[in-house]
Design a protein around this motif. Sequence first.
Motif, short mmCIF file in Angstrom:
data_model
loop_
_atom_site.label_atom_id
_atom_site.label_comp_id
_atom_site.label_asym_id
_atom_site.label_seq_id
_atom_site.Cartn_x
_atom_site.Cartn_y
_atom_site.Cartn_z
N ASP A 32 6.48 8.01 0.99
CA ASP A 32 7.66 8.78 0.57
C ASP A 32 8.92 7.92 0.57
OD1 ASP A 32 6.10 11.01 0.32
OD2 ASP A 32 6.41 11.62 2.41
N GLY A 33 8.79 6.71 0.09
CA GLY A 33 9.97 5.85 -0.04
C GLY A 33 10.41 5.16 1.22
N GLU A 34 9.62 5.32 2.30
CA GLU A 34 10.00 4.66 3.53
C GLU A 34 8.96 3.64 3.96
OE1 GLU A 34 12.17 7.16 6.69
OE2 GLU A 34 11.13 8.61 5.42
N LEU A 35 9.43 2.62 4.66
CA LEU A 35 8.53 1.63 5.20
C LEU A 35 7.90 2.22 6.46
CD1 LEU A 35 7.79 -1.48 5.01
CD2 LEU A 35 9.45 -1.77 6.82
N VAL A 36 6.56 2.34 6.49
CA VAL A 36 5.95 2.93 7.68
C VAL A 36 5.12 1.93 8.47
CG1 VAL A 36 5.95 5.32 6.90
CG2 VAL A 36 4.07 3.84 6.25
N GLY A 37 4.88 0.77 7.90
CA GLY A 37 4.12 -0.19 8.70
C GLY A 37 4.00 -1.52 7.97
N THR B 74 -1.67 -10.12 4.84
CA THR B 74 -0.70 -9.24 5.47
C THR B 74 -0.56 -7.96 4.64
OG1 THR B 74 0.99 -10.44 4.27
CG2 THR B 74 0.71 -10.99 6.59
N TYR B 75 0.08 -6.96 5.20
CA TYR B 75 0.24 -5.71 4.46
C TYR B 75 1.58 -5.06 4.76
CZ TYR B 75 -0.53 -3.12 8.77
OH TYR B 75 -0.40 -2.62 10.03
N THR B 76 2.00 -4.23 3.81
CA THR B 76 3.16 -3.38 3.99
C THR B 76 2.79 -2.02 3.44
OG1 THR B 76 4.75 -5.18 3.83
CG2 THR B 76 5.56 -3.00 3.29
N LEU C 134 0.82 -1.21 0.00
CA LEU C 134 0.00 0.00 0.00
C LEU C 134 0.85 1.26 0.00
CD1 LEU C 134 -2.33 -1.25 2.82
CD2 LEU C 134 -2.93 -1.10 0.41
N GLY C 135 0.24 2.34 -0.41
CA GLY C 135 0.91 3.63 -0.41
C GLY C 135 0.28 4.54 -1.44
N ASN D 77 -7.64 -2.02 11.68
CA ASN D 77 -8.83 -1.58 10.98
C ASN D 77 -8.43 -0.60 9.87
OD1 ASN D 77 -8.58 0.98 12.05
ND2 ASN D 77 -9.75 0.41 13.87
N LEU D 78 -9.38 -0.35 8.99
CA LEU D 78 -9.07 0.43 7.79
C LEU D 78 -8.52 1.81 8.12
CD1 LEU D 78 -12.06 -0.48 5.47
CD2 LEU D 78 -9.69 -1.26 5.33
N ASP D 79 -9.04 2.43 9.18
CA ASP D 79 -8.62 3.79 9.50
C ASP D 79 -7.13 3.88 9.83
OD1 ASP D 79 -11.02 4.76 9.00
OD2 ASP D 79 -11.66 4.99 11.10
N THR D 80 -6.66 2.90 10.60
CA THR D 80 -5.23 2.96 10.94
C THR D 80 -4.37 2.85 9.68
OG1 THR D 80 -5.87 0.84 11.88
CG2 THR D 80 -4.53 2.29 13.26
N ILE D 81 -4.80 1.97 8.78
CA ILE D 81 -4.00 1.80 7.57
C ILE D 81 -4.04 3.08 6.73
CG2 ILE D 81 -3.77 0.49 5.44
CD1 ILE D 81 -4.81 -1.94 6.91
N THR D 82 -5.22 3.67 6.62
CA THR D 82 -5.33 4.93 5.88
C THR D 82 -4.40 5.98 6.46
OG1 THR D 82 -7.66 4.42 5.59
CG2 THR D 82 -6.95 6.62 4.98
N LYS D 83 -4.39 6.08 7.80
CA LYS D 83 -3.53 7.07 8.44
C LYS D 83 -2.07 6.81 8.13
CE LYS D 83 -6.07 9.22 12.09
NZ LYS D 83 -7.14 8.34 12.66
N LEU D 84 -1.71 5.52 8.12
CA LEU D 84 -0.34 5.16 7.80
C LEU D 84 0.03 5.62 6.40
CD1 LEU D 84 0.17 1.53 9.16
CD2 LEU D 84 1.38 3.59 9.88
N MET D 85 -0.91 5.41 5.47
CA MET D 85 -0.64 5.77 4.07
C MET D 85 -0.46 7.26 3.90
SD MET D 85 -3.38 3.40 2.08
CE MET D 85 -3.30 4.28 0.55
#
Lengths: 504, 325
Positions: free
Chosen positions: A218-223, A212-214, A38-39, A231-239
């Motif tokens: 901006d070119g960095e691994l954030v999660g 699973t997800y990664t 994701l990203g 949940n979807l919200d946390t992933i969205t925030k990560l992105m």
Amino acid sequence: MTTSPFLIMNNIEKAFNGVPVLKKVSLTVVEGEIHALLGENGAGKSTLMNILGGVHQPDHGSIQINGLDVRMSNPRVSQDQGISFIHQELNVVADLRVYENMFLGSELRSKLGFLKVEEMCRQTSEILAKLGVDINPKEYVRNLETSYKQLIEISKALLHKSKLIIMDEPTTSLAEHEVKRLFELMRNLKKSGVSIIYISHKLKEIKEICDTYTVLRDGELVGTGSIENENLDTITKLMVGKSISQERLVQKHSFGPVVLEVNDLSSQGLYKNITFTLRKGEILGFTGLAGDGRTELFESLFGYRKKYTGQIKINNQLVKIDHPRKALEAGLALVPKDRKENAIIKDLSVIHNMSLSSIGHFEKAGFIQEKKEKDRFHYYKERLNIKVHNPRITIDKLSGGNQQKVIIAKWLEVDTDIIIFDNPTQGIDVGAKHEIYQQIVSLAEQGKAVIILSSEAPEVQKVCHHIYVMYQGEITARLKGEQATEDEIMSYATGSKREAEKIG
Amino acid sequence: MANVNTIKQPNPQTSSTKSRLTWLWSEYSVIIAFLVIFMAAAVMNPRFLDINNQLNILMQVSIIGIVALGMTVVMLSGGIDLSVGSVLVFVGVISVLAMNATGSIFVAILTALVVGSFAGFLNGLMVAKGRIASFIATLGMMAAARSIALYIAEGGSISGEVSGFTVIANSNLWIFDFPVIIFFVMTALVYVLMHKTRFGRYVYALGSNEKAALLSGIRVDRVKIGIYSLVGLLVSVAAIIETSRLNSISSSSSGVQYELDAIAAVIIGGTRMTGGRGKIMGTFFGVLILGILNNMMNLMNVSPHLQGFVKGLIIIIAVVFQKRE
């Protein structure tokens, strides 16, 4: 199911022209899992996958397959390691038959060099049967539905005994029932021990199908982790991240009368029931994912596409626009996306590109006054800060940002009331981006009505008074610019939320 | 000549001088090539420089030259017109018939201009509105126009019956023959049209990037129709000269392979096959280069059967050099 990692990418780094695109990114894919990558656009997903596919070489870092170090020096090596890449644009030849596509480049031949058609058909049927579909191997690919075309790519991967399949946004062009079929297939593949890297923006789908997800930003691994626990919200925030400057460029000021009124515009398969109004001095943003139909919508408005139903009113007059010229005359300008294909005339000089849509302004008795053109260009050069030493050189010699400014100058010279910008900062560096947005804002302050189309939510947040979010050809939300959050925009853009439902 | 020498020497100069030379070569390669060929011809055969021979070359290239001007415009727009030779014959036959019927040279000229532009207009209509590839549309026109000319003239020639018609192509002003003067005037007119008016600007724009031209609000279809009509008009001017020269036109042998000669001149002149790039002056010198080559081969008694070979070679060499840019 085994849990031994099939693929380990370790601390991958990559820079293009000194600009780092990937910073110490690692990715682990276990055998028989579906891994979501994701990203946002430009986060580095494609670069990472291109490194895995052997298209690019990493500057640092290592790749292991089944515990062994591998150097992916070219795409061939990657294929031999059992990795297949299914691109967003499918690589099938529509005018060949199913089995011919399957064996393209690796045809089975008899000792005399003739094709073993029956043998190829048999193997094709076998694989297709394994995937649970029944297609005649001798059918022409052009007669198949898109999801079946995808299936052929997947079958091809299986034919080459692929252990890992990369799918880049496979569902963008699929209808709902086709998506279901694809997911079914992916589950079957998973059972037989094939791993999948699944690239998508559609979080709902990811929740449904991935293990699973990664997340890259901006070119960095954030999660990275297991989908079940998030949940979807946390992933969205990560992105999205929170570090982006949210400073709004646009100030609240009063709007003039309505200049553009679009009523119930629909076009088969592209967009439907589009209704909105635009006022003098207002900046509207249209955002959504790729393929949401906004570009097609505004191409219709501009007269480039003709097949649509609905009403368009400009300055309270019903208009019928079936050619860009008529759009111009009605007071509508469009700065299109994909500058190279749609906007610049690369063999014409910078000045001539600027004057192309308004040559009448420079004519005297039918002849073009080059002097007048040049003087006018200098005016825009100052106003828009176009950096060009000699404006007689062809436009393709300029940087992307300066090209875009010339195109904007072209439309300012036409002097229409309404200007539509489609993806105005595509392929432009950060400094020029900011300048272009400032120009857009000042245009609105001078009384132009502006529409900005962009897939980058932070951009529309920064400069728009109102934001329309589109999903699959429909407007799913109308938000106030200063109130909209990126998460909110994202959830409307991915279809997980709809304003209509909320109201109804 | 100094230019030619410096270019041919691959001496290690500063990069700015080198880039200036590259620029000089890319902008003026046709003229440089013309000078080289001209010098070579002068050295190889002293009769070449004779003023009568020079004027003769101009006279011989004038008809193809006028056709090539039109071909340049189409090719700049990214199209091609294969029908020029056949339309020329068709126009010739019809206008001679019109002249013989009315006894008026004026009517003949008017008929030629109208018929030629109309044939071009039909080509334009097929390309712009019918969305037929220009190669195919004009191929059809090529076959059809020739066929009708053959049918009307019953496969033979048609001669003018009005005295004075031959004056057009057979008189001169000072030392220049009328056709040469017409060629020069047409070159100047098309030059002005292509470089000083919006029509020319639009042709370059749509040849370079048709979609961007359309999205800039250019009436691409109308421009295309205009382009093919213009070619038809220029072809009819060439047809009048061709017919007037011998006071007759042959439905079977006039205008044969004119399209190839015209395309050759345009390509040698540096116009890009895919459009958007090229110059009228390039075609002008391209025409002269072809004329000199033909003339040299005649002077040196090269078999006419071999002349096509040399021409073919020159075209290919010209394109190879352009690729280098």
